[in-house]
Design a protein around this motif. Sequence first.
Motif, PDB file in Angstrom:
ATOM      1  N   GLY A 155       1.301  -0.935  -0.524  1.00 47.84           N
ATOM      2  CA  GLY A 155      -0.041  -0.218  -0.015  1.00 47.84           C
ATOM      3  C   GLY A 155       1.417   0.788  -0.023  1.00 47.84           C
ATOM      4  O   GLY A 155       2.124   1.276  -0.247  1.00 47.84           O
ATOM      5  N   SER A 156       0.246   2.154   0.362  1.00 49.77           N
ATOM      6  CA  SER A 156       0.965   3.834   0.039  1.00 49.77           C
ATOM      7  C   SER A 156       0.704   4.310   1.140  1.00 49.77           C
ATOM      8  O   SER A 156      -0.071   4.476   2.196  1.00 49.77           O
ATOM      9  N   ILE A 157       1.906   5.144   1.580  1.00 55.03           N
ATOM     10  CA  ILE A 157       1.657   5.682   3.568  1.00 55.03           C
ATOM     11  C   ILE A 157       0.524   6.770   3.516  1.00 55.03           C
ATOM     12  O   ILE A 157      -0.213   6.847   4.058  1.00 55.03           O
ATOM     13  N   ASN A 158       0.316   7.005   2.140  1.00 54.32           N
ATOM     14  CA  ASN A 158      -0.762   7.870   1.966  1.00 54.32           C
ATOM     15  C   ASN A 158      -2.096   7.803   3.000  1.00 54.32           C
ATOM     16  O   ASN A 158      -3.587   8.503   2.691  1.00 54.32           O
ATOM     17  N   GLU A 159      -2.333   6.290   2.248  1.00 49.01           N
ATOM     18  CA  GLU A 159      -3.918   5.595   3.156  1.00 49.01           C
ATOM     19  C   GLU A 159      -4.440   5.291   4.544  1.00 49.01           C
ATOM     20  O   GLU A 159      -5.274   5.549   5.196  1.00 49.01           O
ATOM     21  N   LEU A 160      -2.870   6.047   4.475  1.00 48.10           N
ATOM     22  CA  LEU A 160      -3.551   5.671   6.166  1.00 48.10           C
ATOM     23  C   LEU A 160      -4.404   7.328   6.820  1.00 48.10           C
ATOM     24  O   LEU A 160      -5.001   6.766   7.555  1.00 48.10           O
ATOM     25  N   SER A 161      -4.366   8.076   5.650  1.00 50.20           N
ATOM     26  CA  SER A 161      -5.356   9.742   6.377  1.00 50.20           C
ATOM     27  C   SER A 161      -6.660   8.970   5.993  1.00 50.20           C
ATOM     28  O   SER A 161      -7.648   9.624   6.910  1.00 50.20           O
ATOM     29  N   GLN A 162      -7.123   8.082   5.645  1.00 47.50           N
ATOM     30  CA  GLN A 162      -8.446   7.512   4.748  1.00 47.50           C
ATOM     31  C   GLN A 162      -8.931   7.125   6.424  1.00 47.50           C
ATOM     32  O   GLN A 162     -10.185   7.051   6.795  1.00 47.50           O
ATOM     33  N   VAL A 163      -8.435   6.776   7.293  1.00 51.43           N
ATOM     34  CA  VAL A 163      -8.815   5.802   9.241  1.00 51.43           C
ATOM     35  C   VAL A 163      -8.644   6.915   9.175  1.00 51.43           C
ATOM     36  O   VAL A 163      -9.655   6.906  10.323  1.00 51.43           O
ATOM     37  N   HIS A 164      -7.714   7.662   9.339  1.00 48.05           N
ATOM     38  CA  HIS A 164      -7.695   9.360  10.385  1.00 48.05           C
ATOM     39  C   HIS A 164      -9.055   9.813  10.063  1.00 48.05           C
ATOM     40  O   HIS A 164     -10.294  10.398  10.838  1.00 48.05           O
ATOM     41  N   ASP A 165      -9.909   9.527   8.155  1.00 47.25           N
ATOM     42  CA  ASP A 165     -10.908  10.929   8.236  1.00 47.25           C
ATOM     43  C   ASP A 165     -12.107  10.337   8.498  1.00 47.25           C
ATOM     44  O   ASP A 165     -13.578  11.281   8.498  1.00 47.25           O
ATOM     45  N   ALA A 166     -11.863   8.592   8.640  1.00 48.61           N
ATOM     46  CA  ALA A 166     -13.645   8.535   8.734  1.00 48.61           C
ATOM     47  C   ALA A 166     -13.651   8.029  10.145  1.00 48.61           C
ATOM     48  O   ALA A 166     -15.045   7.766  10.700  1.00 48.61           O
ATOM     49  N   HIS A 167     -12.004   7.573  11.018  1.00 50.91           N
ATOM     50  CA  HIS A 167     -12.495   7.822  12.835  1.00 50.91           C
ATOM     51  C   HIS A 167     -11.383   8.809  13.351  1.00 50.91           C
ATOM     52  O   HIS A 167     -10.224   8.839  14.269  1.00 50.91           O
ATOM     53  N   PRO A 168     -11.847  10.022  13.262  1.00 48.53           N
ATOM     54  CA  PRO A 168     -10.667  10.934  13.834  1.00 48.53           C
ATOM     55  C   PRO A 168     -10.290  11.031  14.731  1.00 48.53           C
ATOM     56  O   PRO A 168     -10.130  11.955  15.518  1.00 48.53           O
ATOM     57  N   ASP A 169     -11.028  10.274  15.658  1.00 48.98           N
ATOM     58  CA  ASP A 169     -11.091  10.645  17.389  1.00 48.98           C
ATOM     59  C   ASP A 169      -9.905   9.581  17.650  1.00 48.98           C
ATOM     60  O   ASP A 169      -9.788   9.101  18.793  1.00 48.98           O
ATOM     61  N   LYS A 170      -9.618   8.296  16.137  1.00 52.32           N
ATOM     62  CA  LYS A 170      -8.854   7.631  16.948  1.00 52.32           C
ATOM     63  C   LYS A 170      -7.334   7.462  16.667  1.00 52.32           C
ATOM     64  O   LYS A 170      -7.160   7.681  15.534  1.00 52.32           O
ATOM     65  N   ASN A 171      -6.496   7.740  17.031  1.00 50.15           N
ATOM     66  CA  ASN A 171      -4.638   6.988  17.358  1.00 50.15           C
ATOM     67  C   ASN A 171      -4.523   6.865  15.895  1.00 50.15           C
ATOM     68  O   ASN A 171      -4.851   5.559  16.329  1.00 50.15           O
ATOM     69  N   LEU A 172      -3.089   6.902  15.296  1.00 48.25           N
ATOM     70  CA  LEU A 172      -2.826   6.377  14.611  1.00 48.25           C
ATOM     71  C   LEU A 172      -1.122   6.347  14.934  1.00 48.25           C
ATOM     72  O   LEU A 172      -0.784   6.658  15.176  1.00 48.25           O
ATOM     73  N   TYR A 173      -0.370   4.705  14.824  1.00 51.11           N
ATOM     74  CA  TYR A 173       0.913   4.907  14.592  1.00 51.11           C
ATOM     75  C   TYR A 173       2.230   4.035  13.555  1.00 51.11           C
ATOM     76  O   TYR A 173       0.494   3.155  13.151  1.00 51.11           O
ATOM     77  N   PHE A 174       2.566   4.180  13.586  1.00 54.61           N
ATOM     78  CA  PHE A 174       3.431   3.535  12.565  1.00 54.61           C
ATOM     79  C   PHE A 174       4.598   2.738  13.412  1.00 54.61           C
ATOM     80  O   PHE A 174       5.667   3.064  13.975  1.00 54.61           O
ATOM     81  N   THR A 175       4.268   1.313  13.066  1.00 53.91           N
ATOM     82  CA  THR A 175       4.791   0.975  14.904  1.00 53.91           C
ATOM     83  C   THR A 175       6.229  -0.003  13.485  1.00 53.91           C
ATOM     84  O   THR A 175       6.793  -1.443  14.304  1.00 53.91           O
ATOM     85  N   GLU A 176       6.169  -0.299  12.049  1.00 59.90           N
ATOM     86  CA  GLU A 176       7.230  -1.470  11.266  1.00 59.90           C
ATOM     87  C   GLU A 176       7.652  -1.338  10.355  1.00 59.90           C
ATOM     88  O   GLU A 176       6.805  -0.376   9.324  1.00 59.90           O
ATOM     89  N   GLN A 177       8.870  -1.452  10.071  1.00 53.69           N
ATOM     90  CA  GLN A 177       9.474  -1.691   8.702  1.00 53.69           C
ATOM     91  C   GLN A 177      10.962  -1.846   8.544  1.00 53.69           C
ATOM     92  O   GLN A 177      11.866  -0.801   9.410  1.00 53.69           O
ATOM     93  N   TRP A 178      11.501  -2.622   7.636  1.00 56.32           N
ATOM     94  CA  TRP A 178      12.699  -2.928   8.311  1.00 56.32           C
ATOM     95  C   TRP A 178      13.417  -2.824   6.858  1.00 56.32           C
ATOM     96  O   TRP A 178      12.938  -2.191   6.505  1.00 56.32           O
ATOM     97  N   VAL A 179      15.087  -3.016   7.171  1.00 60.42           N
ATOM     98  CA  VAL A 179      16.090  -2.341   6.508  1.00 60.42           C
ATOM     99  C   VAL A 179      16.734  -3.499   6.017  1.00 60.42           C
ATOM    100  O   VAL A 179      16.825  -4.956   6.943  1.00 60.42           O
ATOM    101  N   SER A 180      17.065  -3.779   4.789  1.00 64.69           N
ATOM    102  CA  SER A 180      17.271  -5.614   3.954  1.00 64.69           C
ATOM    103  C   SER A 180      19.024  -5.033   4.331  1.00 64.69           C
ATOM    104  O   SER A 180      19.605  -4.017   4.045  1.00 64.69           O
ATOM    105  N   SER A 181      19.587  -5.888   4.423  1.00 68.84           N
ATOM    106  CA  SER A 181      21.287  -6.131   4.097  1.00 68.84           C
ATOM    107  C   SER A 181      21.839  -6.062   3.419  1.00 68.84           C
ATOM    108  O   SER A 181      23.289  -5.816   3.393  1.00 68.84           O
ATOM    109  N   ASP A 182      20.607  -5.792   1.820  1.00 66.19           N
ATOM    110  CA  ASP A 182      20.715  -6.080   0.725  1.00 66.19           C
ATOM    111  C   ASP A 182      20.855  -5.257   0.179  1.00 66.19           C
ATOM    112  O   ASP A 182      20.407  -4.000  -1.023  1.00 66.19           O
ATOM    113  N   GLY A 183      20.042  -3.721   0.887  1.00 65.96           N
ATOM    114  CA  GLY A 183      20.075  -2.048   0.867  1.00 65.96           C
ATOM    115  C   GLY A 183      21.031  -1.635   0.077  1.00 65.96           C
ATOM    116  O   GLY A 183      22.268  -1.825   0.678  1.00 65.96           O
TER     117      GLY A 183
END
Length: 475
Positions: free
Chosen positions: A309-337
Amino acid sequence: MLTSCDPAISDVLEGETNVVEDQTNTGTTPPEPENSNVGLYLTTSNQSELFRLQTESLPLANNNSNFSISVDSDVTYQEMDGFGYTLTGGSALHLNNMGASQRADLLNELFNPEEGIGLSYLRVSIGASDLDAEPFSYDDLPVGQTEDLNLDHFSIAKDQENLTPILKEILAINPDIKILGSPWSAPSWMKTSNSTIGGSLRPQYYSVYANYFVKYIQAYQSEGITIDAITVQNEPLHDGNNPSMYMEANDMATFVKNHLGPTFAAENTQTKIIVWDHNADVTSYPISIFNDPAANQYIDGSAFHLYGGSINELSQVHDAHPDKNLYFTEQWVSSDGEFAGDLAWHTREVIIGATRNWCKNALQWNLVSNSQLEPHTPGGCTQCLGAITVDGNTVTRNVGYYIMAHASKFVRPGSVRIGSNYDADLPNVAFETPEGKIVVIVLNNSAVNKPFNILTSEESISTSLAAGAVGTYVW
């Protein structure tokens, strides 16, 4: 103005030094530009500058036609909880195996905001993640026993070997750090697969599993460690990891509204409940749970990763329920990067993208790996590069360290995201700290040097970044 940079924060490699170009007026005798009191911490794609405070003063904005980032502190968004990583079981193992003085120096560098980069948020696994040496839960049964309804075998003994001792040392440096717990799996005997891999939580064990969460939170509290929040299940639609567990949205809603939420309420458990904890391409999952009023009342918000998905899709959740918090909890970095590409992608999508889309935190995956990228479970991640590599007492700072440092040191908990205009070549995000400082993080997302201005109600500046460079500007 910031006047020094602790050398422990940044190991500068040999190479070309990037400087900030002054934008001066034309004429036969150009006037000397007036300088600002704005500090710039810089990381370049060629690694010649690694989170280094620039000694050359930035000039006040002059009359030019360059793009301007306009910062508006009157436009406010979410309050930030912090920035950090997951302290996996493997991360804790490597840290705990260091010499005491070397570990103390490294933890101070990581978690002290004055002397180091000030990490302010950690995620830990409830039981094993795939970056432990083996899968385990807190209630694994002896051979011949098929269930433990009273959780008589519950124990966090495995965590007490490495994880809780390291957390206590971190809390001694930063007592206010927030800790989020996430389970990769329930105990195997509670699951349809009877295995650490895959399977779903059997409905007859919903109440027992709710009590399992409470016992976890209480066990950690008895160690002096407060669990600020839990996610119900890590990556609930990915059941091929070891450990893992599958959980559909309607099942998570049922578990929360009929079992976990009421159990937390009955036990006066203040730990926040967060749902989803998976990719940005299935925003319908948390929204459907929030749409259930009986579940909604117990839930603080939803958590996201960006493996789809796209990071911008997270705002859809905020727009649907602005009283609920959002968190970004994981993104790995590859040893091949490679450094330049990872620096740009993670800064753009995680540090800037997640926070511009309402996330109260931004976390990368594992804090520490060794050079063999071990331990991991059979079937676990074999390419997950830690923010730092620790071999004995030898420490190497990897790209994930610098990505996070650009935010964690200056955007302290309680900072508020404020308005700034976005440009594809110069993605950026702005914050106002509890002390009233303005912090602007900018990436040059183009292939050429980019001069630009940053306009604020206080001092406005003219500056530039080399292709692929990241700058944190502090007023």
